[in-house]
Design a protein around this motif. Structure first.
Motif, PDB file in Angstrom:
ATOM      1  N   TYR A 198       0.861  -1.020   0.285  1.00 15.64           N
ATOM      2  CA  TYR A 198       0.464  -0.184   0.045  1.00 15.64           C
ATOM      3  C   TYR A 198       1.317   1.170  -0.077  1.00 15.64           C
ATOM      4  CZ  TYR A 198      -3.406  -3.112   1.582  1.00 15.64           C
ATOM      5  OH  TYR A 198      -4.253  -4.735   1.970  1.00 15.64           O
ATOM      6  N   ASN A 199       0.794   2.740  -0.544  1.00 12.84           N
ATOM      7  CA  ASN A 199       0.634   3.408   0.268  1.00 12.84           C
ATOM      8  C   ASN A 199       1.335   4.474   1.457  1.00 12.84           C
ATOM      9  OD1 ASN A 199       2.489   5.586  -0.852  1.00 12.84           O
ATOM     10  ND2 ASN A 199       1.109   7.177  -1.772  1.00 12.84           N
ATOM     11  N   PHE A 254       9.401  -0.049   1.654  1.00  9.19           N
ATOM     12  CA  PHE A 254       8.848   0.449   0.342  1.00  9.19           C
ATOM     13  C   PHE A 254       8.775   1.284   1.496  1.00  9.19           C
ATOM     14  CE2 PHE A 254       4.589   1.833  -1.490  1.00  9.19           C
ATOM     15  CZ  PHE A 254       4.881   1.279  -2.735  1.00  9.19           C
ATOM     16  N   ARG A 255       8.384   2.740   0.348  1.00 11.03           N
ATOM     17  CA  ARG A 255       8.280   3.984   1.173  1.00 11.03           C
ATOM     18  C   ARG A 255       7.057   4.907   0.345  1.00 11.03           C
ATOM     19  NH1 ARG A 255      11.113   4.621   5.585  1.00 11.03           N
ATOM     20  NH2 ARG A 255      13.845   4.370   5.532  1.00 11.03           N
ATOM     21  N   SER A 256       6.158   5.588   1.272  1.00 10.75           N
ATOM     22  CA  SER A 256       4.601   6.019   0.459  1.00 10.75           C
ATOM     23  C   SER A 256       5.403   7.588  -0.701  1.00 10.75           C
ATOM     24  CB  SER A 256       4.648   6.626   1.465  1.00 10.75           C
ATOM     25  OG  SER A 256       4.894   8.013   2.851  1.00 10.75           O
ATOM     26  N   GLN A 304       2.786   9.556  -8.068  1.00 14.35           N
ATOM     27  CA  GLN A 304       4.245   8.685  -7.617  1.00 14.35           C
ATOM     28  C   GLN A 304       3.429   7.189  -8.165  1.00 14.35           C
ATOM     29  OE1 GLN A 304       6.665  10.979  -5.160  1.00 14.35           O
ATOM     30  NE2 GLN A 304       8.029  11.262  -6.510  1.00 14.35           N
ATOM     31  N   TYR A 305       2.390   7.138  -6.458  1.00 10.71           N
ATOM     32  CA  TYR A 305       1.893   5.761  -6.525  1.00 10.71           C
ATOM     33  C   TYR A 305       0.949   5.644  -7.513  1.00 10.71           C
ATOM     34  CZ  TYR A 305       0.118   1.744  -4.473  1.00 10.71           C
ATOM     35  OH  TYR A 305      -0.299   0.827  -4.267  1.00 10.71           O
ATOM     36  N   THR A 341      -5.713   4.346  -0.219  1.00  9.94           N
ATOM     37  CA  THR A 341      -4.214   3.648  -1.633  1.00  9.94           C
ATOM     38  C   THR A 341      -5.693   3.427  -2.441  1.00  9.94           C
ATOM     39  OG1 THR A 341      -2.390   2.874  -0.467  1.00  9.94           O
ATOM     40  CG2 THR A 341      -3.118   2.415  -2.471  1.00  9.94           C
ATOM     41  N   SER A 342      -6.667   2.824  -1.545  1.00  8.05           N
ATOM     42  CA  SER A 342      -8.064   2.596  -2.282  1.00  8.05           C
ATOM     43  C   SER A 342      -8.858   3.808  -3.246  1.00  8.05           C
ATOM     44  CB  SER A 342      -9.283   2.015  -1.515  1.00  8.05           C
ATOM     45  OG  SER A 342      -8.750   1.231  -1.121  1.00  8.05           O
TER      46      SER A 342
END
Length: 334
Positions: free
Chosen positions: A68-69, A79-81, A86-87, A116-117
């Motif tokens: 997820y972000n 993993f970086r938000s 970008q995501y 993230t949704s």
């Protein structure tokens, strides 16, 4: 350093002496492969390095559970938000890579959190037919003093086309009837009366509150930070695939999707970049050879949370030790 665990902790780990043997079952792709070459395999690679080598139009069910972000550490990978833009580009690239592998009749389930949704929905709507959003209660984690505790996640239900498989009868939920109603003849209406209790098989909705997150006393538990429960994945697989269908998870983690697919008589394919998670997944798959139990799923029915334990107690009270022991033996495993 190895964690010191309580004596009753059943969290699955990989011992040093078995690490190499477990990893030897994973494969790596360096050229386009036929379905027969990747069936029931775990690919130990990054998705971007191997997905174009997976056959086109080969996947019946895609279970997509990407990072997820959020800031999160997965083994040796952090993993970086990032910004929503970008995501969005990252997720869009994953979908582009994966879409070519799907059959025209395929179903896609995409896991996400509420933030993230908002980013991924427009992409899913553009690329697939979005049919629903499942929200499930993830009752775990810390509270918040200045906000509502975040204990839900989303699963987007999508299909490639209008031609898809959905077996509603396989995912009905067995719930205890609180206020049983009978018709004028005294016959139970839409529920079953039994010595062990009154239950109703209910149609599944898009709000799930019957899921237990794996924890230290459950044999399916691992140290993966975002492990999904087997019961959760079992609902997706039973509803949207048939026996011998190919179920694909390109962010496999500790292997839940592959393990549940195996337990339910489906073929599987998984991709996982972290060596330790590949080893965990393979160890769980080996265990599934002899143990096909899924917590909360018994006799072909999904049970309301904790209701199976109540039925066992009820049978004991009725001096029915044989059937209570049968259920109890299963419950001890889960």
């Amino acid at each position: 350093m190895t964690k010191k665990r309580a004596p009753r902790n059943r969290t699955l780990i990989v011992e040093d002496h078995e690490a190499d043997d477990l990893l030897s079952e994973a494969i790596q792709l360096d050229q386009p492969s036929a379905v027969s070459e990747i069936l029931n395999k775990i690919i130990h690679q990054d998705i971007e390095n191997c997905i174009e080598l997976v056959p086109e139009n080969s996947i019946d069910l895609l279970v997509l559970d990407p990072p997820y972000n959020l800031d999160k550490k997965f083994g040796s990978t952090k993993f970086r938000s990032s910004s929503a833009d970008q995501y969005s580009k990252l997720f869009e690239n994953w979908i582009r890579l994966l879409k070519r592998c799907l059959k025209d009749t395929a179903t896609i389930y995409v896991c996400s959190d509420w933030k993230t949704s908002n980013i991924i929905y427009p992409i899913l709507e553009r690329e697939f037919v979005v049919r629903n959003r499942i929200t499930w209660e993830r009752e775990k984690g810390r509270g918040a003093k200045s906000n509502w505790k975040n204990c839900s996640e989303d699963i987007w239900f999508c299909t490639v086309s209008d031609d898809y498989h959905f077996d509603v009868d396989s995912v009905k939920l067995k719930k205890k009837v609180i206020a049983p109603y009978k018709d004028s003849a005294g016959v139970p209406k839409d529920w079953n009366e039994s010595k062990s209790g009154n239950f109703r098989l209910t149609f599944p909705s898009n709000l799930w509150s019957d899921i237990s997150i794996p924890f230290w006393s459950m044999p399916e538990n691992t140290d993966h930070p975002t492990q999904k429960p087997e019961k959760l994945i079992a609902k997706l697989i039973l509803a949207s695939s048939k026996e011998k269908d190919l179920v694909f998870d390109p962010f496999l983690g500790s292997g839940t999707t592959a393990v549940v697919a195996k337990k339910l008589g489906r073929h599987f394919l998984g991709i996982e970049r972290e060596k330790y998670y590949c080893q965990l997944a393979i160890k769980r798959l080996r265990r599934a050879e002899n143990d096909t139990a899924i917590q909360g799923y018994h006799d072909g029915v999904f049970w309301e949370r904790n209701s199976l334990a109540l039925q066992i107690k009820s049978k004991l009270k009725m001096d029915d030790p044989v059937s209570a022991k049968a259920d109890g033996d299963l419950f001890a495993k889960i």
